[in-house]
Design an enzyme around this catalytic site. Structure first.
Site, PDB file in Angstrom:
ATOM      1  N   LYS A  81      24.599 -55.909   1.516  1.00 34.67           N
ATOM      2  CA  LYS A  81      23.454 -55.243   2.166  1.00 34.67           C
ATOM      3  C   LYS A  81      22.312 -55.058   1.182  1.00 34.67           C
ATOM      4  O   LYS A  81      22.517 -54.903  -0.038  1.00 34.67           O
ATOM      5  CB  LYS A  81      23.847 -53.884   2.769  1.00 34.67           C
ATOM      6  CG  LYS A  81      24.343 -52.808   1.782  1.00 34.67           C
ATOM      7  CD  LYS A  81      23.243 -51.999   1.076  1.00 34.67           C
ATOM      8  CE  LYS A  81      23.785 -51.132  -0.037  1.00 34.67           C
ATOM      9  NZ  LYS A  81      22.832 -50.702  -1.017  1.00 34.67           N
ATOM     10  N   VAL A  97      29.476 -56.951  -8.650  1.00 35.56           N
ATOM     11  CA  VAL A  97      30.031 -55.587  -8.654  1.00 35.56           C
ATOM     12  C   VAL A  97      29.022 -54.604  -9.235  1.00 35.56           C
ATOM     13  O   VAL A  97      28.319 -54.925 -10.205  1.00 35.56           O
ATOM     14  CB  VAL A  97      31.329 -55.574  -9.495  1.00 35.56           C
ATOM     15  CG1 VAL A  97      31.928 -54.181  -9.592  1.00 35.56           C
ATOM     16  CG2 VAL A  97      32.341 -56.541  -8.904  1.00 35.56           C
ATOM     17  N   GLY A 126      31.828 -53.294  -2.721  1.00 35.41           N
ATOM     18  CA  GLY A 126      33.098 -52.581  -2.511  1.00 35.41           C
ATOM     19  C   GLY A 126      33.212 -52.104  -1.069  1.00 35.41           C
ATOM     20  O   GLY A 126      34.269 -52.249  -0.433  1.00 35.41           O
ATOM     21  N   ALA A 167      31.744 -53.433   1.430  1.00 44.58           N
ATOM     22  CA  ALA A 167      31.905 -54.640   2.247  1.00 44.58           C
ATOM     23  C   ALA A 167      33.383 -55.018   2.315  1.00 44.58           C
ATOM     24  O   ALA A 167      33.909 -55.324   3.391  1.00 44.58           O
ATOM     25  CB  ALA A 167      31.083 -55.784   1.649  1.00 44.58           C
ATOM     26  N   ASP A 176      28.711 -46.671   2.951  1.00 44.63           N
ATOM     27  CA  ASP A 176      28.112 -47.955   3.347  1.00 44.63           C
ATOM     28  C   ASP A 176      29.074 -48.829   4.147  1.00 44.63           C
ATOM     29  O   ASP A 176      28.720 -49.939   4.537  1.00 44.63           O
ATOM     30  CB  ASP A 176      27.672 -48.748   2.098  1.00 44.63           C
ATOM     31  CG  ASP A 176      26.530 -48.077   1.356  1.00 44.63           C
ATOM     32  OD1 ASP A 176      25.833 -47.228   1.944  1.00 44.63           O
ATOM     33  OD2 ASP A 176      26.319 -48.416   0.175  1.00 44.63           O
TER      34      ASP A 176
HETATM   35  P1  ATP Z   1      27.173 -48.657  -3.853  1.00 42.57           P
HETATM   36  O1  ATP Z   1      27.963 -49.027  -2.608  1.00 42.57           O
HETATM   37  O2  ATP Z   1      27.487 -47.289  -4.344  1.00 42.57           O
HETATM   38  O3  ATP Z   1      25.724 -49.014  -3.779  1.00 42.57           O
HETATM   39  P2  ATP Z   1      27.397 -50.883  -5.590  1.00 42.57           P
HETATM   40  O4  ATP Z   1      27.028 -51.833  -4.532  1.00 42.57           O
HETATM   41  O5  ATP Z   1      26.389 -50.672  -6.670  1.00 42.57           O
HETATM   42  O6  ATP Z   1      27.798 -49.515  -5.002  1.00 42.57           O
HETATM   43  P3  ATP Z   1      30.119 -51.884  -5.742  1.00 42.57           P
HETATM   44  O7  ATP Z   1      30.131 -53.353  -6.020  1.00 42.57           O
HETATM   45  O8  ATP Z   1      30.436 -51.448  -4.370  1.00 42.57           O
HETATM   46  O9  ATP Z   1      28.732 -51.301  -6.260  1.00 42.57           O
HETATM   47  O10 ATP Z   1      31.112 -51.201  -6.811  1.00 42.57           O
HETATM   48  C1  ATP Z   1      31.083 -49.849  -7.119  1.00 42.57           C
HETATM   49  C2  ATP Z   1      32.366 -49.465  -7.859  1.00 42.57           C
HETATM   50  O11 ATP Z   1      33.450 -49.541  -6.932  1.00 42.57           O
HETATM   51  C3  ATP Z   1      32.711 -50.404  -8.998  1.00 42.57           C
HETATM   52  O12 ATP Z   1      32.655 -49.680 -10.189  1.00 42.57           O
HETATM   53  C4  ATP Z   1      34.109 -50.902  -8.727  1.00 42.57           C
HETATM   54  O13 ATP Z   1      34.979 -50.774  -9.818  1.00 42.57           O
HETATM   55  C5  ATP Z   1      34.612 -50.048  -7.559  1.00 42.57           C
HETATM   56  N1  ATP Z   1      35.350 -50.851  -6.549  1.00 42.57           N
HETATM   57  C6  ATP Z   1      36.434 -50.485  -5.876  1.00 42.57           C
HETATM   58  N2  ATP Z   1      36.838 -51.451  -5.011  1.00 42.57           N
HETATM   59  C7  ATP Z   1      35.974 -52.452  -5.133  1.00 42.57           C
HETATM   60  C8  ATP Z   1      35.848 -53.727  -4.512  1.00 42.57           C
HETATM   61  N3  ATP Z   1      36.721 -54.169  -3.595  1.00 42.57           N
HETATM   62  N4  ATP Z   1      34.797 -54.509  -4.864  1.00 42.57           N
HETATM   63  C9  ATP Z   1      33.901 -54.058  -5.782  1.00 42.57           C
HETATM   64  N5  ATP Z   1      33.988 -52.874  -6.421  1.00 42.57           N
HETATM   65  C10 ATP Z   1      35.004 -52.064  -6.103  1.00 42.57           C
END
Ligand code: ATP
Length: 313
Positions: free
Chosen positions: A14, A100, A107, A109, A141
Site C-alpha cells: 500500500k 521490509v 507485514g 499484507a 493496515d
Molecule cells: P507499517 O505497516 O508499520 O507501515 P512497514 O510497512 O514499514 O510497517 P513491515 O514490512 O510491515 O514495515 O515490517 C514491520 C516489522 O514487522 C518488521 O520489523 C518485521 O520484522 C516485522 N514483521 C513481522 N512479520 C512480518 C512479515 N510477514 N513481513 C514483513 N515484516 C514482518
C-alpha cells in the site's frame, strides 16, 4: 468434495496518498485519516496442511522477518483459528517482494494473505465482512490489504470506506532506500517535532485529523496532475528528520518530472507519480542512474486486495 492441499494468495503493498495524524492519545496511538492505495508490488504466500504451525520466508529482506510466532502471518492464523476453533495446523511460505520496514505495510499484507489462504484451505466459509473484522484485530493496515483499491482509513487505519473514483490507473515509481525506519520511532519523532513547534502549548494542531477534500476531488476527476499536487503525509517531516538523505531522493524525482512525490507512510520508501506508463519508465531509469536510492521499482494502482491465485486439490 475434494480436499484442498495448498492455497497460494497474492497480496499488494500500500501507499498512503494522504496521511493525516492527530495528536498522541493517552493509549500511545494516534488517530489517523488516511487514503490508502494498493499498488502492483506483491508478496505471495502459500498455506499447506502441516503437523505444526510454522513459517518460512524468502525473497526481498527475508533475513529481517521473524520466522516464528511473531511473524504477522502466523498471528493472523491464530486470530482466524480463534474464530474457527479446531482448524488444523498449517505451514505458511512467504515470498517477499515488498521490502521490509519500508512504509509499504508488507507485514500487514502477509497477515491479510494468510487470512484469505487459511479460510480457503480450511473451507472456513468466512465472507469479507468477517475477515475484515478479524484483520482489524491483527493490525491497523491488515484490513486494507484485504480490501485493496483506494480507500479512506480512519481510527488507526482499520475503519475503511472504499473511495468512489473512476477506473483510472496511476503509474508510480518507488525508490527503495538503503536502510529502514521503525514506525514507532517515526511517530515519536513527529511528537517531538510538534512539541517543539508548539513550544509546549496545546491546541496548535488539529485534535481531529481531517480528510483532504482536494485529494478526494482530484481522485474523482481521475486527473493524475491534480492527484500529484494533492499528495500529503504528516509523517514526512519526521521521516526526513531521521533519514535526511530522503530529501535528495524526493527532490531528484521532482526535478526529473514527477507529478508529485512523497515519503510512503512512515518511510523510508519515496514514491513518485508519473503522467503515464512511459513517463514512469523514464523516471525509474533516471532515478536509478541518479544514485539517490538503493533500487527502483515501477508499480500501478489501484489493484485489488489479497486474492487466491491457485488452490491445489
Ligand atoms: P507499517 O505497516 O508499520 O507501515 P512497514 O510497512 O514499514 O510497517 P513491515 O514490512 O510491515 O514495515 O515490517 C514491520 C516489522 O514487522 C518488521 O520489523 C518485521 O520484522 C516485522 N514483521 C513481522 N512479520 C512480518 C512479515 N510477514 N513481513 C514483513 N515484516 C514482518
Amino acid at each position: 468434495m475434494k480436499i484442498v492441499t495448498a492455497v497460494t494468495v497474492r497480496v499488494p503493498a500500500k501507499l498512503n496518498l494522504q496521511l493525516a495524524v492527530g495528536p498522541r492519545r493517552a493509549d500511545g496511538y494516534h488517530d489517523l485519516v488516511t487514503v490508502f492505495h494498493a499498488v502492483s508490488l506483491f508478496d505471495e504466500i502459500t498455506a499447506k496442511p502441516a503437523s505444526r504451525d510454522g513459517v518460512a520466508v524468502s525473497g526481498e529482506g527475508a533475513d529481517r522477518v521473524p520466522a516464528d510466532r511473531d511473524n504477522l502471518a502466523l498471528r493472523a492464523v491464530a486470530a482466524l483459528r480463534a474464530v474457527l476453533p479446531g482448524a488444523p495446523k498449517v505451514h505458511i511460505t512467504i515470498t517477499k517482494r515488498i521490502p521490509v520496514a519500508a512504509g509499504l505495510a508488507g507485514g500487514s499484507a502477509d497477515a491479510a494473505a494468510a487470512l484469505v489462504a487459511c479460510n480457503e484451505l480450511w473451507d472456513g466459509g468466512l465472507g469479507q465482512p468477517q475477515l475484515l473484522e478479524i484483520a482489524a484485530r491483527v493490525g491497523s493496515d491488515v484490513a486494507f490489504a484485504l480490501l485493496g483499491g483506494t480507500a479512506v482509513g480512519r481510527g488507526r487505519g482499520e475503519r475503511l470506506t472504499p473511495a468512489l473514483a473512476p477506473a483510472t490507473q496511476y503509474h508510480w515509481v518507488l525508490a527503495f532506500a538503503d536502510g529502514q525506519l521503525s514506525t514507532p520511532e517515526v511517530y515519536a519523532a513527529l511528537d517531538r517535532l510538534r512539541a517543539a513547534r508548539a513550544d509546549g502549548a496545546a491546541g496548535l494542531f488539529p485534535a481531529v485529523p481531517t480528510l483532504d477534500t482536494g485529494l478526494m476531488s482530484a481522485l474523482r476527476s481521475g486527473d493524475a496532475r491534480l492527484v500529484g499536487r494533492a499528495l500529503s503525509n504528516d509523517l514526512q517531516p519526521a521521516a526526513l528528520s531521521l533519514f535526511p538523505a530522503l530529501r535528495k531522493t524526493l527532490a531528484a524525482g521532482l526535478e526529473l518530472g514527477a507529478l508529485g512525490a512523497l515519503v510512503s507512510g512512515s518511510g523510508p520508501t519515496c514514491v513518485f507519480l508519473a503522467a503515464s506508463a512511459d513517463r514512469a519508465l523514464d523516471l525509474a531509469a533516471s532515478l536509478s542512474g541518479a544514485g539517490v536510492c538503493r533500487s527502483v521499482a515501477r508499480a500501478s494502482g489501484p489493484v485489488p486486495g489479497a486474492a487466491v491465485v491457485s488452490a491445489a486439490r
